[in-house]
Design a protein around this motif. Structure first.
Motif, mmCIF file in Angstrom:
data_model
loop_
_atom_site.group_PDB
_atom_site.id
_atom_site.type_symbol
_atom_site.label_atom_id
_atom_site.label_comp_id
_atom_site.label_asym_id
_atom_site.label_seq_id
_atom_site.Cartn_x
_atom_site.Cartn_y
_atom_site.Cartn_z
ATOM 1 N N MET A 1 10.515 -13.260 -10.568
ATOM 2 C CA MET A 1 9.141 -12.581 -10.953
ATOM 3 C C MET A 1 9.579 -11.041 -11.467
ATOM 4 N N ALA A 2 10.543 -10.368 -10.514
ATOM 5 C CA ALA A 2 10.713 -9.151 -10.796
ATOM 6 C C ALA A 2 11.553 -8.923 -12.243
ATOM 7 N N ALA A 3 12.371 -9.853 -12.504
ATOM 8 C CA ALA A 3 13.049 -9.749 -13.764
ATOM 9 C C ALA A 3 11.990 -10.149 -15.010
ATOM 10 N N LEU A 4 11.027 -10.835 -14.748
ATOM 11 C CA LEU A 4 9.871 -10.824 -15.781
ATOM 12 C C LEU A 4 9.261 -9.588 -15.960
ATOM 13 N N ALA A 5 9.067 -9.064 -14.618
ATOM 14 C CA ALA A 5 8.122 -7.730 -14.562
ATOM 15 C C ALA A 5 9.109 -6.772 -15.422
ATOM 16 N N GLY A 6 10.479 -6.608 -15.286
ATOM 17 C CA GLY A 6 11.128 -5.710 -16.089
ATOM 18 C C GLY A 6 11.150 -6.339 -17.482
ATOM 19 N N LEU A 7 11.231 -7.395 -17.990
ATOM 20 C CA LEU A 7 11.212 -7.984 -19.282
ATOM 21 C C LEU A 7 9.997 -7.300 -19.819
ATOM 22 N N TRP A 8 8.674 -7.439 -19.308
ATOM 23 C CA TRP A 8 7.375 -6.919 -19.993
ATOM 24 C C TRP A 8 7.527 -5.502 -20.252
ATOM 25 N N ALA A 9 8.098 -4.563 -19.179
ATOM 26 C CA ALA A 9 8.207 -3.405 -19.568
ATOM 27 C C ALA A 9 9.263 -2.883 -20.494
ATOM 28 N N GLU A 10 10.334 -3.505 -20.277
ATOM 29 C CA GLU A 10 11.378 -2.999 -21.151
ATOM 30 C C GLU A 10 11.283 -3.427 -22.694
ATOM 31 N N ARG A 11 10.584 -4.719 -22.851
ATOM 32 C CA ARG A 11 10.448 -5.048 -24.293
ATOM 33 C C ARG A 11 9.203 -4.171 -25.029
ATOM 34 N N ALA A 12 8.617 -3.409 -24.157
ATOM 35 C CA ALA A 12 7.622 -2.411 -24.693
ATOM 36 C C ALA A 12 8.214 -1.096 -24.710
ATOM 37 N N GLY A 13 9.698 -1.007 -24.298
ATOM 38 C CA GLY A 13 10.504 0.322 -24.358
ATOM 39 C C GLY A 13 10.235 1.100 -23.097
ATOM 40 N N VAL A 14 9.737 0.504 -22.215
ATOM 41 C CA VAL A 14 9.447 1.438 -20.683
ATOM 42 C C VAL A 14 10.647 0.912 -20.001
ATOM 43 N N ILE A 15 11.299 1.645 -19.248
ATOM 44 C CA ILE A 15 12.547 1.332 -18.385
ATOM 45 C C ILE A 15 11.583 1.372 -17.130
ATOM 46 N N ASN A 16 11.711 0.123 -16.465
ATOM 47 C CA ASN A 16 10.967 0.129 -15.077
ATOM 48 C C ASN A 16 11.883 -0.210 -13.903
ATOM 49 N N ILE A 17 12.400 1.021 -13.427
ATOM 50 C CA ILE A 17 13.276 0.923 -12.145
ATOM 51 C C ILE A 17 12.388 0.855 -10.980
ATOM 52 N N GLY A 18 11.072 1.056 -11.048
ATOM 53 C CA GLY A 18 10.032 1.205 -9.948
ATOM 54 C C GLY A 18 9.799 -0.332 -9.565
ATOM 55 N N LEU A 19 10.443 -1.122 -10.060
ATOM 56 C CA LEU A 19 10.309 -2.678 -9.738
ATOM 57 C C LEU A 19 10.070 -2.837 -8.193
ATOM 58 N N GLU A 20 11.378 -2.293 -7.707
ATOM 59 C CA GLU A 20 11.322 -2.494 -6.036
ATOM 60 C C GLU A 20 10.098 -2.142 -5.398
ATOM 61 N N ARG B 1 15.779 -1.491 -28.862
ATOM 62 C CA ARG B 1 16.179 -0.308 -29.501
ATOM 63 C C ARG B 1 15.553 0.939 -28.998
ATOM 64 N N ALA B 2 14.220 1.067 -28.774
ATOM 65 C CA ALA B 2 13.869 2.418 -28.382
ATOM 66 C C ALA B 2 13.755 2.537 -26.801
ATOM 67 N N ILE B 3 14.450 1.830 -25.984
ATOM 68 C CA ILE B 3 14.020 1.692 -24.678
ATOM 69 C C ILE B 3 14.517 3.236 -23.943
ATOM 70 N N GLY B 4 13.535 3.435 -23.223
ATOM 71 C CA GLY B 4 13.350 4.641 -22.542
ATOM 72 C C GLY B 4 13.327 5.950 -23.568
ATOM 73 N N VAL B 5 12.924 5.917 -24.510
ATOM 74 C CA VAL B 5 12.772 6.995 -25.360
ATOM 75 C C VAL B 5 11.271 7.507 -25.174
ATOM 76 N N PRO B 6 10.810 8.634 -24.887
ATOM 77 C CA PRO B 6 9.551 8.974 -24.812
ATOM 78 C C PRO B 6 8.906 8.931 -26.191
ATOM 79 N N TYR B 7 7.860 8.482 -26.322
ATOM 80 C CA TYR B 7 7.199 8.211 -27.326
ATOM 81 C C TYR B 7 5.906 9.244 -27.599
ATOM 82 N N GLN B 8 5.963 9.919 -28.616
ATOM 83 C CA GLN B 8 4.447 10.647 -28.727
ATOM 84 C C GLN B 8 4.022 10.254 -30.235
ATOM 85 N N ARG B 9 2.762 10.091 -30.135
ATOM 86 C CA ARG B 9 2.022 9.744 -31.445
ATOM 87 C C ARG B 9 2.192 11.064 -32.560
#
Lengths: 514, 417
Positions: free
Chosen positions: B66-85, B405-413
């Motif tokens: 479940m934690a890995a799935l949680a990571g998958l959802w966030a990171e696939r959208a480009g947000v690193i989620n180290i706050g899973l814990e 590719r764009a993981i962890g990159v802050p995005y601004q419209r």
């Protein structure tokens, strides 16, 4: 959707821009621009970098709003708040820097944002059929299931065009589409454009390569300093005349004066081989010698080993075989720092990634790569005053247009950043200058200045290695020309006799020497 | 035409396009089981493939998955989620709070809700305010355990059977058993035949007393794969992690998808925490024990794909179950790990990664030697075994990873182009 038909009567212009003005803080990007694009034609918009072409196209594509002026599509006045509005009006844009997700397939890239659905599912079968259909109709030859990452530049561009067509665009904006293509790919693109035109589509083609514009356009509009200065027909003008309209004065040509080549070898590579992580030879047994006062030009389609060659010469990449000699001394094992200290200057191909720190001041950028030497260092410490004074010298000597040496490099235009880099690399008495795409993406003025600096380096008896995608620049600026293909130097050409077409075919391996 | 160029690209795509067929996966699974079986026969540690181990492994794997799935959802959208814990910790508390009062499913639901709160916090920080993803994640990891402990003292200290650092007991979720199969397989398992009994043990573990939570987890795994790879929604979400400016230029509301992804991520992490609490019968302070991070590692090991992360989670679950079985089982694990690392060494050698291969071989030989020269593993090390094994395998099985590719990159419209 536009309603004009290509045949019959005098259709309303596909796009009409009148009195467009756009101001940004401190600059007027567009002032009072008028353009009329006839339906079913290829309309070229030419102008130097910074002339306001891109801003204008962003306005037409709904990415920015004009402060003043009107836009009419097929006779109907429109107002775009976002690209989505522009797409709905039948306007599509192929960006210069491709807007593609590398890790997704062609199909996914094309349908993204307007996917065919079957229930909540994405209907892949329908999407695939539609992509194939469009690809076949316009002869684009795009395979829907390949990963974009695996595609070459020309193919990516066709994917971008397909993306726009998929959304039903009748007017296509192509922003500098040929900047990244080799001559043969340019011909293919122009073939595609003619097909599109034959189908009644309208194309707005932005470029500063005039022979291409003359070859493909039906009408030409010239922009200079944010405004339209002339509308001409390609039958009535020459490239030279167009260029003068663009620049507002006579324009520079890449050419060398009398030969300065000596017989003293400065930089020599022998049997240089670089192996990639997956075991492929990306640079294969490359040997050459550059003498003092000689410019060696290397032509090639990007990705054929140029970057690896430069990195091996600079000591960034370790060659698996071969050696590099600098003025007779073996430097194969030296670190990059030691090589630079030994007098190797380097203008990298990607100035934002390797040339400057955008978020650092000019004088800090001046120190980079020279951090161990006077006037930047005193013992182990940086000599801030010395560095600043020397940066001031570079700014003056190399005509870097900047408000001061404490501003961030990001505040400078590409041409001025490049002039700063050239100035830095020419400091500290170099004996070799490696210039990778030194004039890429800079305006005509900066281009002329950079050519002049390369000529001066040659006159000062430096050995210069010039890598470029601009074949005219290569032919004009080189004493010797070599072609690199799949990691090997495959052919030598005499720059005084070779034509860009011959070079182009040698670059793709299609033919050797006529 | 440009013959040379296309030729080269074909070669590259052929290398990339190599995907294993289901048949090959089956063969790998059979091979792995054969090795397990061999080690069991050699060492006599029946726990290696017993149905009890498999059951325990499943229970341990579910929160990680479940934690890995949680990571998958966030990171696939480009947000690193180290706050899973941290989000998992919130989930464990939620499950404890609602679980002991209204039953396990209420616990699961409330754990999910608290996870969503954590996800929202991360989304507001990273998407709206452009805070560095790692910093926001670390902040959540610091905040959540503190909040959980505070609330635990507040609500559980006086509750019957509760304490300062633990909730009262939660009833376990329903369990299902396939009636005939279980007994039949049990008989075969008891025979101790090579391979056949091991297969029976594994199958029995998978069909006996399986918690509905586990079934739900598997369903969510499949659902995630389907949503992310088969629907327009999933395509848009993934495009935000690959090329947000391209997505924006095609009319995708990148902010919205990032928000949804990170909130979903929080929900999955909360679920993971809730599963953990419910399956172990109560909320306890520090219950997650780094499972959020292990989940993240499993996701990376799985190359940001559901099937891969499930494999990673199973691996951890299995070694965790072995550790629970005691030092004898862990001792047998030494031999297994030795063999596994030697296999990794061979694969890496053939792939041309000679250094990595050498390291794997050396460690593999070391473990085999340890096995043959000792009779048991010191009990102090038993608890660490799952972490050591996971680390070794995840580290040395390094592959050609394809990071969004764009993981962890802050995005601004409007920043693109």
């Amino acid at each position: 959707m536009s309603t004009e038909s290509a045949a019959g009567g005098d259709p309303a212009p596909a796009v009409e821009l009148s009195g467009i003005t756009k101001r940004f803080p401190g600059v007027v990007a567009n002032s009072d621009v008028d353009i009329t694009v006839r339906a079913g034609t290829v309309h070229a918009l030419v102008g130097e970098n910074g002339a306001g072409k891109s801003t204008l196209m962003k306005i037409l594509y709904g990415m920015q709003r004009p402060d003043d002026g009107t836009i009419a599509v097929a006779g109907e006045p429109v107002s775009f708040a976002s690209p989505a509005d522009a797409i709905r009006a039948g306007i599509g844009m192929v960006h210069q820097h491709f807007m593609l997700a590398d890790n997704l397939t062609v199909l996914e890239n094309v349908v993204l944002g307007s996917e065919p659905r079957a229930g909540v599912r994405l209907d892949f079968a329908a999407a695939r059929a539609r992509v194939r259909e469009i690809s076949d109709a316009y002869g684009l030859g795009v395979e829907p299931d390949r990963l974009v990452d695996d595609l070459g530049v020309g193919e990516r561009q066709r994917v971008e065009i397909l993306k726009v067509l998929y959304r039903g665009a009748r007017t296509l904006i192509l922003d500098e589409p040929t900047a990244v293509l080799v001559p043969q790919e340019v011909d293919e693109l122009f073939g595609n454009l003619r097909d599109l035109k034959a189908e009644g589509l309208t194309i707005l083609f932005i470029s500063h390569k005039l022979d291409e514009v003359l070859a493909v356009a039906d009408d030409i509009t010239v922009m200079r300093r944010g405004t339209t200065v002339a509308s001409v027909s390609p039958r009535e003008v020459t490239a030279r005349k167009l260029a003068e309209l663009m620049v507002g004065s006579a324009l520079p040509v890449p050419e060398l004066r009398e030969s300065t080549v000596t017989d003293r070898p400065v930089l020599a590579a022998s049997g240089l081989t670089v192996t990639s992580a997956d075991g492929r030879k990306v640079l294969d047994d490359v040997s050459f010698t550059i003498h003092a006062g000689e410019v060696l030009g290397i032509a090639g389609v990007e990705g054929n080993g140029q970057a690896e060659l430069v990195e091996a010469l600079m000591g960034i990449r370790v060659p698996s075989a071969g050696s590099v000699h600098l003025a007779g001394a073996d430097i194969t094992r030296l670190s990059t720092k030691r090589r630079r200290e030994a007098g190797m200057g380097y203008i990298p191909e990607d100035r934002h990634r390797q040339g400057v720190l955008l978020e650092a001041s000019l004088w800090e950028n001046r120190v980079l790569g020279h951090q161990t030497r006077k006037p930047n260092a005193r013992g182990p410490l940086l000599d801030r005053r010395g560095a600043k004074a020397d940066t001031q010298r570079i700014v003056e000597q190399y005509d870097v247009r900047t408000p001061g040496i404490d501003v961030h490099a990001a505040a400078l235009s590409g041409g001025n950043q490049q002039k700063l880099i050239v100035g830095r690399e020419m400091s500290g008495n170099p004996v070799v200058l490696i210039a990778a795409h030194p004039t890429r993406g800079v305006d005509v003025g900066a281009q002329a200045a950079i050519w002049e600096h390369i000529r001066r380096a040659r006159a000062e008896r430096l050995a210069v290695l010039l890598i470029s995608a601009d074949l005219d620049e290569l032919i004009g600026m080189s004493d010797t020309l070599a072609v690199i293909l799949r990691g090997r130097l495959v052919a030598d050409h005499d720059p005084s006799t070779v034509t860009p077409e011959q070079l182009g075919s040698a670059m793709t391996g299609a033919g050797r020497e006529s | 035409m440009s013959g040379g160029v296309t030729l080269e690209q074909k070669a590259v795509s052929a290398k990339r396009g190599k995907r294993l067929s289901p048949m090959v996966y089956l063969l790998i699974a059979v091979g792995a089981l054969a090795v397990l079986s061999l080690v069991r026969v050699l060492s006599g540690a029946t726990d290696l493939t017993s149905s009890g181990t498999v059951q325990a492994a499943l229970i341990a794997a579910v929160p990680i998955a479940m934690a890995a799935l949680a990571g998958l959802w966030a990171e696939r959208a480009g947000v690193i989620n180290i706050g899973l814990e941290g989000m998992m910790v919130l989930g464990t508390f939620g499950a404890g709070y609602a679980g002991y009062q209204w039953g396990p499913w209420a616990g699961v639901a409330f754990g999910l809700v608290l996870g969503v709160v954590g996800g929202l916090l991360h989304a507001v920080a990273t998407v709206t305010f452009g805070v560095d993803h790692i910093i926001s994640g670390v902040a959540i990891n610091l905040l959540a355990p503190g909040a959980a402990l505070f609330l635990s003292k507040l609500y559980f200290a006086d509750a019957p059977g509760g304490g300062q650092k633990q909730s009262p007991r939660i009833a376990d979720a329903e369990k299902i058993t396939i009636p005939g199969a279980s007994d039949l397989l049990g008989t075969v398992e008891a025979k101790r035949w090579f391979f056949v009994s091991d297969l029976a043990g594994v199958l029995r573990g998978l069909t006996t007393e399986v918690s509905l939570l586990t079934v739900l987890a598997v369903a969510l795994l499949v659902l995630t794969a389907w949503v992310l790879w088969r629907t327009p929604f999933g395509l848009r979400l993934r495009s935000c992690g690959e090329a947000p400016t391209a997505a924006e230029s095609l009319g995708v509301n990148v902010y919205r998808y990032k928000y949804l992804a990170v909130v979903a991520s929080g929900a999955f992490a909360g679920l993971g925490g809730a599963f953990l609490a419910v399956s172990s019968g109560q909320f306890r302070d520090g219950q997650t024990g780094g499972r959020g991070f292990i989940g993240l590692a499993a996701m990376i090991f799985g190359n940001w794909r559901p099937g891969g992360l499930a494999t990673g989670a199973t691996l951890f679950g299995y070694t965790d179950a072995m550790a629970l079985r005691g030092s004898g089982a862990v001792h047998a694990l030494l031999l297994l790990l030795g063999i596994a690392l030697l296999v990794v060494a061979v694969i890496q050698y053939r792939a041309g990664h000679h250094v990595l291969s050498g390291v794997a071989a050396a460690i593999g030989v070391l473990f085999a030697w340890w096995y043959f020269t000792s009779d048991e593993v010191p009990p102090e090390l038993v608890g660490a075994a799952p972490y050591v094994v996971t680390l070794l395998v995840l580290g040395l099985a390094s592959q050609r990873l394809r990071v969004p590719r764009a993981i962890g990159v802050p995005y601004q419209r409007g920043q693109g182009v």
